[in-house]
Design an enzyme around this catalytic site. Sequence first.
Site, PDB file in Angstrom:
ATOM      1  N   ASP A 174       0.862  -1.190   0.000  1.00 36.58           N
ATOM      2  CA  ASP A 174       0.000   0.000   0.000  1.00 36.58           C
ATOM      3  C   ASP A 174       0.892   1.232   0.000  1.00 36.58           C
ATOM      4  OD1 ASP A 174      -3.270   0.325   0.874  1.00 36.58           O
ATOM      5  OD2 ASP A 174      -2.039   2.144   0.979  1.00 36.58           O
ATOM      6  N   ASP A 200       3.910   2.558  -4.027  1.00 40.25           N
ATOM      7  CA  ASP A 200       2.951   3.213  -4.924  1.00 40.25           C
ATOM      8  C   ASP A 200       2.854   2.334  -6.171  1.00 40.25           C
ATOM      9  OD1 ASP A 200       1.662   4.712  -6.850  1.00 40.25           O
ATOM     10  OD2 ASP A 200       2.705   6.582  -6.353  1.00 40.25           O
ATOM     11  N   VAL A 201       1.685   1.751  -6.422  1.00 40.16           N
ATOM     12  CA  VAL A 201       1.574   0.805  -7.543  1.00 40.16           C
ATOM     13  C   VAL A 201       1.777   1.472  -8.907  1.00 40.16           C
ATOM     14  CG1 VAL A 201       0.096  -0.831  -6.299  1.00 40.16           C
ATOM     15  CG2 VAL A 201      -0.970   0.966  -7.705  1.00 40.16           C
ATOM     16  N   SER A 226     -14.958  -2.547 -11.043  1.00 37.35           N
ATOM     17  CA  SER A 226     -16.094  -1.780 -10.480  1.00 37.35           C
ATOM     18  C   SER A 226     -17.311  -1.977 -11.379  1.00 37.35           C
ATOM     19  CB  SER A 226     -15.739  -0.291 -10.454  1.00 37.35           C
ATOM     20  OG  SER A 226     -16.876   0.484 -10.147  1.00 37.35           O
ATOM     21  N   TYR A 255     -12.637   7.510 -14.142  1.00 36.24           N
ATOM     22  CA  TYR A 255     -12.662   6.308 -13.288  1.00 36.24           C
ATOM     23  C   TYR A 255     -13.209   5.113 -14.074  1.00 36.24           C
ATOM     24  CZ  TYR A 255     -13.706   3.382  -9.201  1.00 36.24           C
ATOM     25  OH  TYR A 255     -13.762   2.356  -8.280  1.00 36.24           O
ATOM     26  N   LYS A 279     -11.471   1.535 -15.102  1.00 38.06           N
ATOM     27  CA  LYS A 279     -11.990   0.247 -14.626  1.00 38.06           C
ATOM     28  C   LYS A 279     -12.440  -0.648 -15.783  1.00 38.06           C
ATOM     29  CE  LYS A 279     -11.381   0.778 -10.182  1.00 38.06           C
ATOM     30  NZ  LYS A 279     -10.478  -0.114  -9.430  1.00 38.06           N
ATOM     31  N   THR A 286     -16.595   1.893   2.364  1.00 41.05           N
ATOM     32  CA  THR A 286     -15.165   2.017   2.661  1.00 41.05           C
ATOM     33  C   THR A 286     -14.840   3.516   2.739  1.00 41.05           C
ATOM     34  OG1 THR A 286     -14.467   2.189   0.357  1.00 41.05           O
ATOM     35  CG2 THR A 286     -14.672  -0.051   1.259  1.00 41.05           C
TER      36      THR A 286
HETATM   37  N1  LIG Z   1     -15.865   1.471  -2.354  1.00 40.36           N
HETATM   38  C1  LIG Z   1     -16.577   1.259  -3.432  1.00 40.36           C
HETATM   39  O1  LIG Z   1     -17.816   1.481  -3.440  1.00 40.36           O
HETATM   40  C2  LIG Z   1     -15.926   0.711  -4.674  1.00 40.36           C
HETATM   41  C3  LIG Z   1     -16.778   0.284  -5.700  1.00 40.36           C
HETATM   42  C4  LIG Z   1     -16.223  -0.289  -6.829  1.00 40.36           C
HETATM   43  C5  LIG Z   1     -14.850  -0.449  -6.919  1.00 40.36           C
HETATM   44  N2  LIG Z   1     -14.037  -0.013  -5.920  1.00 40.36           N
HETATM   45  C6  LIG Z   1     -12.613  -0.280  -6.073  1.00 40.36           C
HETATM   46  O2  LIG Z   1     -12.229  -1.161  -5.028  1.00 40.36           O
HETATM   47  C7  LIG Z   1     -10.847  -0.992  -4.735  1.00 40.36           C
HETATM   48  C8  LIG Z   1     -10.677  -0.810  -3.235  1.00 40.36           C
HETATM   49  O3  LIG Z   1     -11.267   0.427  -2.862  1.00 40.36           O
HETATM   50  P1  LIG Z   1     -11.822   0.724  -1.408  1.00 40.36           P
HETATM   51  O4  LIG Z   1     -13.220   1.103  -1.560  1.00 40.36           O
HETATM   52  O5  LIG Z   1     -11.427  -0.376  -0.496  1.00 40.36           O
HETATM   53  O6  LIG Z   1     -11.025   2.065  -1.116  1.00 40.36           O
HETATM   54  P2  LIG Z   1     -10.135   2.565   0.105  1.00 40.36           P
HETATM   55  O7  LIG Z   1      -9.883   3.993  -0.182  1.00 40.36           O
HETATM   56  O8  LIG Z   1     -10.748   2.183   1.407  1.00 40.36           O
HETATM   57  O9  LIG Z   1      -8.788   1.717  -0.062  1.00 40.36           O
HETATM   58  C9  LIG Z   1      -7.930   1.906  -1.145  1.00 40.36           C
HETATM   59  C10 LIG Z   1      -6.519   1.598  -0.704  1.00 40.36           C
HETATM   60  O10 LIG Z   1      -5.671   1.731  -1.853  1.00 40.36           O
HETATM   61  C11 LIG Z   1      -4.498   2.427  -1.450  1.00 40.36           C
HETATM   62  N3  LIG Z   1      -3.914   3.113  -2.612  1.00 40.36           N
HETATM   63  C12 LIG Z   1      -4.445   4.158  -3.312  1.00 40.36           C
HETATM   64  N4  LIG Z   1      -3.590   4.525  -4.272  1.00 40.36           N
HETATM   65  C13 LIG Z   1      -2.513   3.702  -4.185  1.00 40.36           C
HETATM   66  C14 LIG Z   1      -1.304   3.598  -4.904  1.00 40.36           C
HETATM   67  N5  LIG Z   1      -1.000   4.436  -5.916  1.00 40.36           N
HETATM   68  N6  LIG Z   1      -0.429   2.618  -4.567  1.00 40.36           N
HETATM   69  C15 LIG Z   1      -0.696   1.788  -3.542  1.00 40.36           C
HETATM   70  N7  LIG Z   1      -1.814   1.862  -2.804  1.00 40.36           N
HETATM   71  C16 LIG Z   1      -2.714   2.804  -3.133  1.00 40.36           C
HETATM   72  C17 LIG Z   1      -4.970   3.423  -0.390  1.00 40.36           C
HETATM   73  O11 LIG Z   1      -3.888   3.884   0.394  1.00 40.36           O
HETATM   74  C18 LIG Z   1      -5.982   2.577   0.362  1.00 40.36           C
HETATM   75  O12 LIG Z   1      -5.366   1.862   1.422  1.00 40.36           O
HETATM   76  C19 LIG Z   1     -10.394   0.206  -5.551  1.00 40.36           C
HETATM   77  O13 LIG Z   1      -9.742  -0.254  -6.707  1.00 40.36           O
HETATM   78  C20 LIG Z   1     -11.686   0.898  -5.920  1.00 40.36           C
HETATM   79  O14 LIG Z   1     -11.559   1.629  -7.109  1.00 40.36           O
HETATM   80  C21 LIG Z   1     -14.555   0.585  -4.808  1.00 40.36           C
END
Ligand SMILES: NC(=O)c1ccc[n+]([C@@H]2O[C@H](COP(=O)([O-])OP(=O)(O)OC[C@H]3O[C@@H](n4cnc5c(N)ncnc54)[C@H](O)[C@@H]3O)[C@@H](O)[C@H]2O)c1
Length: 245
Positions: free
Chosen positions: A38, A59-60, A138, A151, A155, A185
Site C-alpha cells: 500500500d 505506490d503501484v 467496479s 474512473y 476500470k 469504505t
Molecule cells: N468502495 C466502493 O464502493 C468501490 C466500488 C467499486 C470499486 N471499488 C474499487 O475497489 C478498490 C478498493 O477500494 P476501497 O473502496 O477499499 O477504497 P479505500 O480507499 O478504502 O482503499 C484503497 C486503498 O488503496 C491504497 N492506494 C491508493 N492509491 C494507491 C497507490 N497508488 N499505490 C498503492 N496503494 C494505493 C490506499 O492507500 C488505500 O489503502 C479500488 O480499486 C476501488 O476503485 C470501490
Amino acid sequence: MAESLKGRRILVTGAASGMGMAIARLFADKGAGLALLDRNEAGVRALAEEIGAVGVGCDVADRSEVNMAVAQADKSLGGIDGVINAAGIITKTHIADLEPESWDRMIAVNLTGPYNIVRAALPMLQAAERSTIVNIASVSALMPMAGTSGYSASKAGLAMFTKCLAFDLGPKIRANSICPGVIKTEMTRFLWEDPEHSARASGRVALKRLGVPEDVAKAALFFSTEDSGFTTGTEFPVDGGFSWR
Ligand SMILES: NC(=O)c1ccc[n+]([C@@H]2O[C@H](COP(=O)([O-])OP(=O)(O)OC[C@H]3O[C@@H](n4cnc5c(N)ncnc54)[C@H](O)[C@@H]3O)[C@@H](O)[C@H]2O)c1
C-alpha cells in the site's frame, strides 16, 4: 468447498484500507502467506504485524517501487501464487472539470498499477501451480454513470486487461475481475455517512443495502481457490443487483 489457502502465497495491493484490508484479514484466516502493499506504509505495516504478514510501502503507479516490492514479497514468501489488485482511487467530477492530472493519476493507479504488479509478479506466478490473478474493477466498468468518465475508463480498461490476461496466461494462470457496487469504505464515506445519499443508493439495488468490504473479500477468496477452477476472464458483480444488463 476447497476454501483453505494453506500453502498459498498471495500479494494484495491496497491492503491498508477497505476491501484490500478485508481480503487480507479473510485470507490470513484461511491460512495464506501474505505480502501486503500500500502507499500508506504505516497502515499496511500495522496490519501486517497484526495478522502475521509482510507489509511493504509501495505506490503501484511507480514501476521501480513495484519491482522492488514484488521482489521483497517473493523473497519473504518464497514465491507468489496469487495476486489481488485492490489499490485504487477515484475523482468524481463532470468531464469539464476533470483536470489532466486527475485523469492521468486514475489511469496510472487503477489500470497501469495492476499491469505493473502483474508484470513484476509474472515469473513467480508462472513458476507456481494453479496461480490466480484477481483485479478489483467496479460496476463502473459495466455501466456508465455521470461524473465518472476517467474512473470508469480506467476500470473498463482493467476488466478488459483481465480478460486478455486470461487468454495470454491460461491454462496455467486464471485471471478474473470483481466489479463491486457501492461498498462502505473510505472511498465512499462521503456517500454512506449522509443518510439521504445512503438510502438512495441502497434503494436502487435489488438487495436494498450497501455492500461491506467482506462481501468482496468472499468473492476474492472464491476466485483465488480451485472452487472457481473452471472460471477465468469474468467480470463478476458484487453489487446487490445494480449492474444488470
Ligand atoms: N468502495 C466502493 O464502493 C468501490 C466500488 C467499486 C470499486 N471499488 C474499487 O475497489 C478498490 C478498493 O477500494 P476501497 O473502496 O477499499 O477504497 P479505500 O480507499 O478504502 O482503499 C484503497 C486503498 O488503496 C491504497 N492506494 C491508493 N492509491 C494507491 C497507490 N497508488 N499505490 C498503492 N496503494 C494505493 C490506499 O492507500 C488505500 O489503502 C479500488 O480499486 C476501488 O476503485 C470501490
